[in-house]
Motif scaffolding. Structure first.
Motif, PDB file in Angstrom:
ATOM      1  N   LEU A 151      -5.451  17.933  16.117  1.00 20.41           N
ATOM      2  CA  LEU A 151      -6.070  18.976  15.311  1.00 20.41           C
ATOM      3  C   LEU A 151      -7.518  19.104  15.748  1.00 20.41           C
ATOM      4  N   LEU A 152      -7.897  20.299  16.164  1.00 27.41           N
ATOM      5  CA  LEU A 152      -9.269  20.585  16.591  1.00 27.41           C
ATOM      6  C   LEU A 152      -9.921  21.491  15.560  1.00 27.41           C
ATOM      7  N   VAL A 153     -11.029  21.028  15.000  1.00 25.89           N
ATOM      8  CA  VAL A 153     -11.794  21.816  14.038  1.00 25.89           C
ATOM      9  C   VAL A 153     -13.199  22.004  14.594  1.00 25.89           C
ATOM     10  N   VAL A 154     -13.586  23.246  14.784  1.00 24.73           N
ATOM     11  CA  VAL A 154     -14.942  23.562  15.230  1.00 24.73           C
ATOM     12  C   VAL A 154     -15.593  24.419  14.148  1.00 24.73           C
ATOM     13  N   ASP A 155     -16.690  23.916  13.600  1.00 19.85           N
ATOM     14  CA  ASP A 155     -17.376  24.584  12.499  1.00 19.85           C
ATOM     15  C   ASP A 155     -18.787  24.984  12.899  1.00 19.85           C
ATOM     16  N   HIS A 156     -19.295  25.999  12.233  1.00 19.08           N
ATOM     17  CA  HIS A 156     -20.716  26.308  12.360  1.00 19.08           C
ATOM     18  C   HIS A 156     -21.532  25.162  11.764  1.00 19.08           C
ATOM     19  N   ALA A 157     -22.602  24.804  12.450  1.00 18.35           N
ATOM     20  CA  ALA A 157     -23.543  23.802  11.928  1.00 18.35           C
ATOM     21  C   ALA A 157     -24.958  24.365  11.850  1.00 18.35           C
ATOM     22  N   SER A 158     -25.086  25.650  12.149  1.00 13.01           N
ATOM     23  CA  SER A 158     -26.369  26.343  12.026  1.00 13.01           C
ATOM     24  C   SER A 158     -26.069  27.817  11.800  1.00 13.01           C
ATOM     25  N   VAL A 159     -27.087  28.563  11.445  1.00 11.28           N
ATOM     26  CA  VAL A 159     -26.919  29.985  11.162  1.00 11.28           C
ATOM     27  C   VAL A 159     -27.490  30.793  12.324  1.00 11.28           C
ATOM     28  N   ALA A 160     -26.645  31.616  12.936  1.00 10.01           N
ATOM     29  CA  ALA A 160     -27.112  32.508  14.000  1.00 10.01           C
ATOM     30  C   ALA A 160     -27.823  33.712  13.383  1.00 10.01           C
ATOM     31  N   PRO A 161     -28.684  34.378  14.140  1.00  8.39           N
ATOM     32  CA  PRO A 161     -29.422  35.525  13.583  1.00  8.39           C
ATOM     33  C   PRO A 161     -28.521  36.635  13.063  1.00  8.39           C
ATOM     34  N   TRP A 162     -27.293  36.739  13.599  1.00  5.74           N
ATOM     35  CA  TRP A 162     -26.389  37.808  13.188  1.00  5.74           C
ATOM     36  C   TRP A 162     -25.368  37.350  12.138  1.00  5.74           C
ATOM     37  N   SER A 163     -25.469  36.118  11.684  1.00  6.77           N
ATOM     38  CA  SER A 163     -24.475  35.576  10.758  1.00  6.77           C
ATOM     39  C   SER A 163     -24.702  36.076   9.335  1.00  6.77           C
ATOM     40  N   TRP A 164     -23.636  35.986   8.552  1.00  2.12           N
ATOM     41  CA  TRP A 164     -23.792  36.202   7.118  1.00  2.12           C
ATOM     42  C   TRP A 164     -24.655  35.093   6.539  1.00  2.12           C
ATOM     43  N   ARG A 165     -25.523  35.429   5.645  1.00  3.54           N
ATOM     44  CA  ARG A 165     -26.394  34.430   5.017  1.00  3.54           C
ATOM     45  C   ARG A 165     -26.237  34.502   3.508  1.00  3.54           C
ATOM     46  N   LEU A 166     -25.070  34.150   3.049  1.00  5.97           N
ATOM     47  CA  LEU A 166     -24.821  34.164   1.616  1.00  5.97           C
ATOM     48  C   LEU A 166     -25.629  33.073   0.922  1.00  5.97           C
ATOM     49  N   ASP A 167     -25.931  32.019   1.651  1.00 10.23           N
ATOM     50  CA  ASP A 167     -26.757  30.935   1.125  1.00 10.23           C
ATOM     51  C   ASP A 167     -27.963  30.811   2.047  1.00 10.23           C
ATOM     52  N   ARG A 168     -29.135  31.023   1.520  1.00 14.07           N
ATOM     53  CA  ARG A 168     -30.334  31.019   2.358  1.00 14.07           C
ATOM     54  C   ARG A 168     -30.703  29.621   2.825  1.00 14.07           C
ATOM     55  N   ASP A 169     -30.148  28.607   2.216  1.00 14.30           N
ATOM     56  CA  ASP A 169     -30.405  27.230   2.641  1.00 14.30           C
ATOM     57  C   ASP A 169     -29.059  26.504   2.745  1.00 14.30           C
ATOM     58  N   PRO A 170     -28.219  26.931   3.691  1.00 16.86           N
ATOM     59  CA  PRO A 170     -26.853  26.389   3.729  1.00 16.86           C
ATOM     60  C   PRO A 170     -26.827  24.933   4.183  1.00 16.86           C
ATOM     61  N   ARG A 171     -25.836  24.223   3.693  1.00 18.39           N
ATOM     62  CA  ARG A 171     -25.580  22.867   4.153  1.00 18.39           C
ATOM     63  C   ARG A 171     -24.206  22.851   4.801  1.00 18.39           C
ATOM     64  N   PHE A 172     -24.136  22.314   6.005  1.00 15.22           N
ATOM     65  CA  PHE A 172     -22.891  22.295   6.754  1.00 15.22           C
ATOM     66  C   PHE A 172     -22.329  20.880   6.761  1.00 15.22           C
ATOM     67  N   PRO A 173     -21.111  20.666   6.251  1.00 18.45           N
ATOM     68  CA  PRO A 173     -20.527  19.320   6.266  1.00 18.45           C
ATOM     69  C   PRO A 173     -20.429  18.784   7.690  1.00 18.45           C
ATOM     70  N   THR A 174     -20.686  17.498   7.846  1.00 19.43           N
ATOM     71  CA  THR A 174     -20.554  16.860   9.153  1.00 19.43           C
ATOM     72  C   THR A 174     -19.076  16.705   9.495  1.00 19.43           C
ATOM     73  N   PRO A 175     -18.749  16.491  10.765  1.00 14.50           N
ATOM     74  CA  PRO A 175     -17.347  16.235  11.109  1.00 14.50           C
ATOM     75  C   PRO A 175     -16.757  15.049  10.345  1.00 14.50           C
ATOM     76  N   GLY A 176     -17.555  14.014  10.152  1.00 10.98           N
ATOM     77  CA  GLY A 176     -17.067  12.869   9.395  1.00 10.98           C
ATOM     78  C   GLY A 176     -16.739  13.234   7.964  1.00 10.98           C
ATOM     79  N   GLU A 177     -17.559  14.097   7.360  1.00 15.28           N
ATOM     80  CA  GLU A 177     -17.282  14.543   5.993  1.00 15.28           C
ATOM     81  C   GLU A 177     -16.042  15.419   5.935  1.00 15.28           C
ATOM     82  N   VAL A 178     -15.877  16.287   6.927  1.00 20.58           N
ATOM     83  CA  VAL A 178     -14.679  17.134   6.975  1.00 20.58           C
ATOM     84  C   VAL A 178     -13.425  16.266   7.055  1.00 20.58           C
ATOM     85  N   TYR A 179     -13.478  15.241   7.902  1.00 25.17           N
ATOM     86  CA  TYR A 179     -12.326  14.350   8.032  1.00 25.17           C
ATOM     87  C   TYR A 179     -12.062  13.596   6.728  1.00 25.17           C
ATOM     88  N   ALA A 180     -13.102  13.082   6.116  1.00 24.42           N
ATOM     89  CA  ALA A 180     -12.932  12.332   4.865  1.00 24.42           C
ATOM     90  C   ALA A 180     -12.330  13.206   3.776  1.00 24.42           C
TER      91      ALA A 180
END
Length: 223
Positions: A151-180
């Motif tokens: 199983l390969l999971v690739v997630d955003h870990a930062s916000v690109a200039p063209w991304s949706w910004r629903l949360d102005r201070d987003p927190r991205f779960p780490t791969p370890g947190e996603v697995y847990a």
């Protein structure tokens, strides 16, 4: 997948179901023939070291990953909540005549999951502005792996200039947190990769920026 940095408003989201929202996005999106049709580089990197078999592309979007896998001999099940998205992927696959195959299915993964078992399951940027039981879906994906499958999971870990910004201070779960949060049994699973990586990304308007991805590769015990 938004074309602007602000993204949909809360009112716009509330007015439509997730299925209606994504279907509208794909129906209205101007297809420039490039955005979303290129393979994601981490998927290509991981799959290049594997023997082609059965693959599942979760939230396949414009189909760049599915078509690349099929072109390298994989038999791909490409799923998305948007019927228009999967119809376009099926049409592109027919025109490409790949070495493998592409089967398309429309699924709301909060309700149904594709049948079958797979050697590779890919969840690339599996994000949505709606509430989503992501951990439960990824757990179901892990359960659909064949012995030795990944199983390969690739997630955003930062916000690109063209991304949706629903949360102005987003927190991205780490791969370890996603697995847990997947809560897989202690035995029978190996985390082969859990890392952050920078890459140069191209947005829907051709703009570029350096962004960070979180990468998780989980292998099921077996052959």
């Amino acid at each position: 997948m938004a074309q602007n940095a602000e993204g949909p408003s809360a009112e716009e989201l509330a007015a439509r179901t997730p299925g209606e929202f994504w279907e509208s996005l794909y129906r209205e999106r101007v297809d420039d023939g490039a955005w979303g049709t290129r393979v994601n580089p981490v998927l290509a990197e991981v799959a290049a070291g594997l023997t082609a078999g059965a693959a599942l592309d979760l939230a396949c979007g414009a189909g760049g990953d599915s078509l690349w896998l099929a072109g390298h001999g994989w038999h791909v099940t490409a799923v998305d909540i948007s019927p228009t998205a999967v119809e376009r992927v099926a049409e592109a696959a027919r025109g490409a005549e790949p070495a493998g195959t592409v089967t398309t299915e429309s699924h709301d993964l909060t309700r149904t999951f594709p049948e079958g078992d797979f050697d590779l399951i890919s969840a690339q940027y599996f994000h949505t502005p709606y509430d989503l039981p992501r951990s439960a879906i990824l757990r179901a994906a892990a359960g659909a792996l064949r012995p030795g499958g990944r199983l390969l999971v690739v997630d955003h870990a930062s916000v690109a200039p063209w991304s949706w910004r629903l949360d102005r201070d987003p927190r991205f779960p780490t791969p370890g947190e996603v697995y847990a949060e997947m809560e897989l049994p202690d035995a029978g699973w190996t985390v082969e990769r859990a890392e952050a990586r920078d890459r140069r990304a191209t947005g829907p308007g051709g703009q570029t920026a350096t962004v960070t991805d979180h990468i998780l590769v989980v292998r099921r015990a077996g052959n």
